[in-house]
Write a protein that holds these residues in place. Structure first.
Motif, PDB file in Angstrom:
ATOM      1  N   UNK A   1       0.821  -1.211   0.000  1.00 28.99           N
ATOM      2  CA  UNK A   1       0.000   0.000   0.000  1.00 28.99           C
ATOM      3  C   UNK A   1       0.855   1.260   0.000  1.00 28.99           C
ATOM      4  N   UNK A   2       1.932   1.246   0.761  1.00 28.80           N
ATOM      5  CA  UNK A   2       2.848   2.401   0.804  1.00 28.80           C
ATOM      6  C   UNK A   2       3.555   2.572  -0.540  1.00 28.80           C
ATOM      7  N   UNK A   3       3.957   1.474  -1.153  1.00 33.53           N
ATOM      8  CA  UNK A   3       4.621   1.543  -2.455  1.00 33.53           C
ATOM      9  C   UNK A   3       3.657   2.086  -3.503  1.00 33.53           C
ATOM     10  N   UNK A   4       2.419   1.604  -3.471  1.00 30.47           N
ATOM     11  CA  UNK A   4       1.410   2.107  -4.408  1.00 30.47           C
ATOM     12  C   UNK A   4       1.193   3.601  -4.204  1.00 30.47           C
ATOM     13  N   UNK A   5       1.155   4.034  -2.961  1.00 26.85           N
ATOM     14  CA  UNK A   5       0.963   5.452  -2.655  1.00 26.85           C
ATOM     15  C   UNK A   5       2.059   6.310  -3.277  1.00 26.85           C
ATOM     16  N   UNK A   6       3.289   5.841  -3.216  1.00 30.05           N
ATOM     17  CA  UNK A   6       4.408   6.570  -3.830  1.00 30.05           C
ATOM     18  C   UNK A   6       4.210   6.631  -5.345  1.00 30.05           C
ATOM     19  N   UNK A   7       3.837   5.519  -5.938  1.00 25.35           N
ATOM     20  CA  UNK A   7       3.599   5.479  -7.381  1.00 25.35           C
ATOM     21  C   UNK A   7       2.468   6.394  -7.812  1.00 25.35           C
ATOM     22  N   UNK A   8       1.415   6.424  -7.031  1.00 27.80           N
ATOM     23  CA  UNK A   8       0.288   7.306  -7.336  1.00 27.80           C
ATOM     24  C   UNK A   8       0.725   8.768  -7.254  1.00 27.80           C
TER      25      UNK A   8
ATOM     26  N   UNK B   1      -7.080  -0.985  -2.190  1.00 28.58           N
ATOM     27  CA  UNK B   1      -8.116  -0.753  -1.173  1.00 28.58           C
ATOM     28  C   UNK B   1      -7.580   0.144  -0.056  1.00 28.58           C
ATOM     29  N   UNK B   2      -6.336  -0.102   0.366  1.00 29.37           N
ATOM     30  CA  UNK B   2      -5.729   0.729   1.408  1.00 29.37           C
ATOM     31  C   UNK B   2      -5.615   2.185   0.982  1.00 29.37           C
ATOM     32  N   UNK B   3      -5.472   2.410  -0.325  1.00 31.56           N
ATOM     33  CA  UNK B   3      -5.358   3.773  -0.845  1.00 31.56           C
ATOM     34  C   UNK B   3      -6.713   4.334  -1.293  1.00 31.56           C
TER      35      UNK B   3
ATOM     36  N   UNK C   1      -1.309   0.308 -16.980  1.00 33.81           N
ATOM     37  CA  UNK C   1      -0.279  -0.319 -17.806  1.00 33.81           C
ATOM     38  C   UNK C   1       0.665  -1.208 -17.003  1.00 33.81           C
ATOM     39  N   UNK C   2       0.271  -1.592 -15.809  1.00 34.58           N
ATOM     40  CA  UNK C   2       1.131  -2.444 -14.984  1.00 34.58           C
ATOM     41  C   UNK C   2       0.528  -3.841 -14.868  1.00 34.58           C
TER      42      UNK C   2
END
Ligand SMILES: [Zn+2]
Length: 93
Positions: free
Chosen positions: A39-46, A80-82, A54-55
């Protein structure tokens, strides 16, 4: 999931040791997200405006992500976390 989190730092350390022995030039494995949740990694990507449409994350190798494997589960959990809908289509949809 907890089990892989515990062993990842040991794996990275061991691979760094091997790369120093096995190469003419030292190669350092850098893992800036090693201690982050998906979730933290996704947040950085967002925040970087990455287009997650495209992933690909699924392990099953089919045309659409399965939505059932551990990679899909963790991906869906991160979205979901984001509080964001995953933009890809799943077999389950
Ligand atoms: Zn999957």
């Amino acid at each position: 999931m907890l089990e892989t989190t515990i062993y990842r730092p040991e794996f990275v350390h061991a691979m760094n040791t091997v790369s120093l022995i096995a190469n003419y030039q030292a190669v350092e494995i850098v893992t800036p997200f090693l201690h982050h949740t998906k979730g933290e990694i996704l947040s950085v990507g967002l925040a970087m405006k990455l287009d997650y449409k495209d992933t690909w994350t699924c392990y099953n190798g089919q045309e659409k992500s399965c939505g059932k494997c551990s990679a899909c589960y963790e991906r869906l959990e991160a979205f979901a976390e984001n509080n964001i809908q995953d933009p890809i289509t799943y077999e389950l949809n």
